[in-house]
Design a protein around this motif. Structure first.
Motif, PDB file in Angstrom:
ATOM      1  N   GLY A  39       4.588  14.112   4.280  1.00 26.61           N
ATOM      2  CA  GLY A  39       3.372  14.791   3.839  1.00 26.61           C
ATOM      3  C   GLY A  39       2.366  13.903   3.136  1.00 26.61           C
ATOM      4  N   ALA A  40       2.846  12.934   2.377  1.00 24.14           N
ATOM      5  CA  ALA A  40       1.956  12.043   1.626  1.00 24.14           C
ATOM      6  C   ALA A  40       1.560  10.796   2.414  1.00 24.14           C
ATOM      7  CB  ALA A  40       2.617  11.635   0.316  1.00 24.14           C
ATOM      8  N   TYR A  41       2.080  10.675   3.639  1.00 24.54           N
ATOM      9  CA  TYR A  41       1.787   9.488   4.452  1.00 24.54           C
ATOM     10  C   TYR A  41       0.314   9.418   4.809  1.00 24.54           C
ATOM     11  CZ  TYR A  41       1.596   6.290   8.398  1.00 24.54           C
ATOM     12  OH  TYR A  41       1.266   5.264   9.236  1.00 24.54           O
ATOM     13  N   SER A  42      -0.232   8.226   4.701  1.00 22.64           N
ATOM     14  CA  SER A  42      -1.613   7.943   5.087  1.00 22.64           C
ATOM     15  C   SER A  42      -1.588   6.675   5.932  1.00 22.64           C
ATOM     16  CB  SER A  42      -2.462   7.726   3.829  1.00 22.64           C
ATOM     17  OG  SER A  42      -3.786   7.444   4.153  1.00 22.64           O
ATOM     18  N   PRO A  43      -2.112   6.730   7.162  1.00 23.43           N
ATOM     19  CA  PRO A  43      -1.972   5.591   8.073  1.00 23.43           C
ATOM     20  C   PRO A  43      -2.771   4.353   7.663  1.00 23.43           C
ATOM     21  CG  PRO A  43      -3.290   7.301   9.092  1.00 23.43           C
ATOM     22  CD  PRO A  43      -2.760   7.859   7.806  1.00 23.43           C
ATOM     23  N   TRP A  44      -3.769   4.499   6.824  1.00 25.81           N
ATOM     24  CA  TRP A  44      -4.521   3.352   6.324  1.00 25.81           C
ATOM     25  C   TRP A  44      -5.135   3.722   4.982  1.00 25.81           C
ATOM     26  CZ3 TRP A  44      -6.219   6.120  10.623  1.00 25.81           C
ATOM     27  CH2 TRP A  44      -7.395   6.824  10.478  1.00 25.81           C
ATOM     28  N   GLU A  45      -5.508   2.739   4.251  1.00 24.51           N
ATOM     29  CA  GLU A  45      -6.104   2.928   2.927  1.00 24.51           C
ATOM     30  C   GLU A  45      -7.339   3.816   3.038  1.00 24.51           C
ATOM     31  OE1 GLU A  45      -6.366   2.574  -1.107  1.00 24.51           O
ATOM     32  OE2 GLU A  45      -4.834   1.571   0.089  1.00 24.51           O
ATOM     33  N   GLY A  46      -7.353   4.906   2.278  1.00 25.79           N
ATOM     34  CA  GLY A  46      -8.503   5.796   2.261  1.00 25.79           C
ATOM     35  C   GLY A  46      -8.460   6.904   3.308  1.00 25.79           C
ATOM     36  N   ALA A  47      -7.484   6.879   4.197  1.00 21.03           N
ATOM     37  CA  ALA A  47      -7.363   7.927   5.219  1.00 21.03           C
ATOM     38  C   ALA A  47      -6.759   9.181   4.602  1.00 21.03           C
ATOM     39  CB  ALA A  47      -6.480   7.446   6.372  1.00 21.03           C
ATOM     40  N   MET A  48      -6.981  10.311   5.251  1.00 19.49           N
ATOM     41  CA  MET A  48      -6.353  11.545   4.807  1.00 19.49           C
ATOM     42  C   MET A  48      -4.840  11.426   4.944  1.00 19.49           C
ATOM     43  SD  MET A  48      -8.657  14.695   6.292  1.00 19.49           S
ATOM     44  CE  MET A  48      -9.465  13.946   7.704  1.00 19.49           C
ATOM     45  N   THR A  49      -4.125  12.047   4.016  1.00 22.28           N
ATOM     46  CA  THR A  49      -2.672  12.118   4.150  1.00 22.28           C
ATOM     47  C   THR A  49      -2.341  13.115   5.263  1.00 22.28           C
ATOM     48  OG1 THR A  49      -2.422  13.953   2.607  1.00 22.28           O
ATOM     49  CG2 THR A  49      -2.370  11.706   1.664  1.00 22.28           C
ATOM     50  N   THR A  50      -1.094  13.149   5.656  1.00 24.27           N
ATOM     51  CA  THR A  50      -0.665  14.111   6.669  1.00 24.27           C
ATOM     52  C   THR A  50      -0.987  15.530   6.222  1.00 24.27           C
ATOM     53  OG1 THR A  50       1.067  12.637   7.474  1.00 24.27           O
ATOM     54  CG2 THR A  50       1.337  14.981   7.937  1.00 24.27           C
ATOM     55  N   LEU A  51      -0.697  15.867   4.966  1.00 21.09           N
ATOM     56  CA  LEU A  51      -1.005  17.205   4.455  1.00 21.09           C
ATOM     57  C   LEU A  51      -2.500  17.479   4.484  1.00 21.09           C
ATOM     58  CD1 LEU A  51       1.385  17.623   1.392  1.00 21.09           C
ATOM     59  CD2 LEU A  51       1.441  18.863   3.564  1.00 21.09           C
ATOM     60  N   GLU A  52      -3.297  16.522   4.055  1.00 19.65           N
ATOM     61  CA  GLU A  52      -4.744  16.708   4.056  1.00 19.65           C
ATOM     62  C   GLU A  52      -5.289  16.870   5.476  1.00 19.65           C
ATOM     63  OE1 GLU A  52      -5.807  14.141   0.024  1.00 19.65           O
ATOM     64  OE2 GLU A  52      -5.655  13.120   1.961  1.00 19.65           O
ATOM     65  N   LEU A  53      -4.732  16.130   6.408  1.00 18.84           N
ATOM     66  CA  LEU A  53      -5.199  16.193   7.790  1.00 18.84           C
ATOM     67  C   LEU A  53      -4.845  17.534   8.434  1.00 18.84           C
ATOM     68  CD1 LEU A  53      -6.709  14.684   9.978  1.00 18.84           C
ATOM     69  CD2 LEU A  53      -4.571  13.550  10.593  1.00 18.84           C
ATOM     70  N   ILE A  54      -3.628  18.025   8.219  1.00 20.66           N
ATOM     71  CA  ILE A  54      -3.265  19.334   8.753  1.00 20.66           C
ATOM     72  C   ILE A  54      -4.150  20.412   8.121  1.00 20.66           C
ATOM     73  CG2 ILE A  54      -1.453  21.091   8.911  1.00 20.66           C
ATOM     74  CD1 ILE A  54       0.577  18.770   9.000  1.00 20.66           C
ATOM     75  N   HIS A  55      -4.364  20.321   6.829  1.00 20.74           N
ATOM     76  CA  HIS A  55      -5.250  21.252   6.126  1.00 20.74           C
ATOM     77  C   HIS A  55      -6.650  21.204   6.725  1.00 20.74           C
ATOM     78  CE1 HIS A  55      -8.170  21.919   2.746  1.00 20.74           C
ATOM     79  NE2 HIS A  55      -7.480  23.040   2.669  1.00 20.74           N
ATOM     80  N   HIS A  56      -7.174  20.006   6.909  1.00 21.01           N
ATOM     81  CA  HIS A  56      -8.519  19.824   7.460  1.00 21.01           C
ATOM     82  C   HIS A  56      -8.630  20.465   8.845  1.00 21.01           C
ATOM     83  CE1 HIS A  56     -12.335  17.850   8.275  1.00 21.01           C
ATOM     84  NE2 HIS A  56     -11.836  17.386   9.410  1.00 21.01           N
ATOM     85  N   LEU A  57      -7.663  20.186   9.697  1.00 21.86           N
ATOM     86  CA  LEU A  57      -7.684  20.753  11.042  1.00 21.86           C
ATOM     87  C   LEU A  57      -7.505  22.272  11.014  1.00 21.86           C
ATOM     88  CD1 LEU A  57      -5.697  18.001  12.909  1.00 21.86           C
ATOM     89  CD2 LEU A  57      -8.025  18.738  13.446  1.00 21.86           C
ATOM     90  N   ALA A  58      -6.707  22.765  10.094  1.00 20.90           N
ATOM     91  CA  ALA A  58      -6.447  24.203  10.021  1.00 20.90           C
ATOM     92  C   ALA A  58      -7.717  24.990   9.711  1.00 20.90           C
ATOM     93  CB  ALA A  58      -5.367  24.489   8.969  1.00 20.90           C
ATOM     94  N   TRP A  59      -8.508  24.518   8.725  1.00 24.13           N
ATOM     95  CA  TRP A  59      -9.662  25.318   8.307  1.00 24.13           C
ATOM     96  C   TRP A  59     -10.976  24.926   8.974  1.00 24.13           C
ATOM     97  CZ3 TRP A  59     -14.067  23.319   6.318  1.00 24.13           C
ATOM     98  CH2 TRP A  59     -14.015  22.058   5.714  1.00 24.13           C
ATOM     99  N   THR A  60     -11.069  23.776   9.605  1.00 28.31           N
ATOM    100  CA  THR A  60     -12.352  23.293  10.110  1.00 28.31           C
ATOM    101  C   THR A  60     -13.055  24.210  11.107  1.00 28.31           C
ATOM    102  OG1 THR A  60     -11.796  21.008   9.628  1.00 28.31           O
ATOM    103  CG2 THR A  60     -13.533  21.349  11.195  1.00 28.31           C
ATOM    104  N   PRO A  61     -12.358  24.984  11.941  1.00 27.13           N
ATOM    105  CA  PRO A  61     -13.137  25.908  12.772  1.00 27.13           C
ATOM    106  C   PRO A  61     -14.083  26.780  11.940  1.00 27.13           C
ATOM    107  CG  PRO A  61     -10.932  25.771  13.637  1.00 27.13           C
ATOM    108  CD  PRO A  61     -10.937  25.006  12.333  1.00 27.13           C
ATOM    109  N   ASP A  62     -13.660  27.129  10.719  1.00 28.22           N
ATOM    110  CA  ASP A  62     -14.534  27.935   9.871  1.00 28.22           C
ATOM    111  C   ASP A  62     -15.782  27.169   9.450  1.00 28.22           C
ATOM    112  OD1 ASP A  62     -14.726  30.646   8.638  1.00 28.22           O
ATOM    113  OD2 ASP A  62     -15.078  29.388   6.869  1.00 28.22           O
TER     114      ASP A  62
END
Length: 143
Positions: A39-62
């Motif tokens: 969940g806390a993994y981030s593929p590069w410095e400053g990138a969204m974490t796995t949790l942040e990315l799933i969250h972002h994708l989940a709500w972005t249609p709104d």
């Protein structure tokens, strides 16, 4: 009947929903494979974490719906665990699928603006942007 004939029979709205669901279903499957420890993994410095990315994708249609409807976005809190992120993703997928399915062909032809993106175009084109956004970020998740 061949596949091209089936595609030709779909309305523009059905095609847009099918395209979004293809990407969202792949995201749902990918989210099921993600380990809780990542969940806390981030593929590069400053990138969204796995949790942040799933969250972002989940709500972005709104983000897109709110822009077209000229209302505030409904942004849920970032989940604390991958399990919570999966639940949020499933819940919002259901809600967003209903919203996408509700658009009539005349709705899709309406010209709307998303001020945050500085765009004014038919709703159908905005939905194509939503699908592109989904595909772009889905590719950033790692298993």
């Amino acid at each position: 009947m061949v596949a091209t004939e089936l595609t030709a029979e779909r309305t523009a709205g059905q095609q847009a929903l099918k395209s979004w669901k293809m990407h969202r279903n792949a995201l749902l499957e990918l989210a099921e494979m993600l380990p809780e420890s990542g969940g806390a993994y981030s593929p590069w410095e400053g990138a969204m974490t796995t949790l942040e990315l799933i969250h972002h994708l989940a709500w972005t249609p709104d983000f897109f719906f709110a822009g077209m409807e000229e209302r505030e976005m409904n942004i849920p809190p970032v989940p604390s665990t991958v399990a919570e992120a999966r639940v949020l993703l499933k819940k919002l997928t259901h809600e967003h699928e209903q919203k996408l399915a509700s658009y009539s062909e005349s709705d899709l032809k309406q010209i709307k603006s998303v001020k945050a993106l500085n765009i004014t175009e038919p709703v159908l084109e905005i939905l194509h942007r939503l699908v592109g956004h989904e595909a772009h970020h889905k590719g950033q998740l790692y298993v």
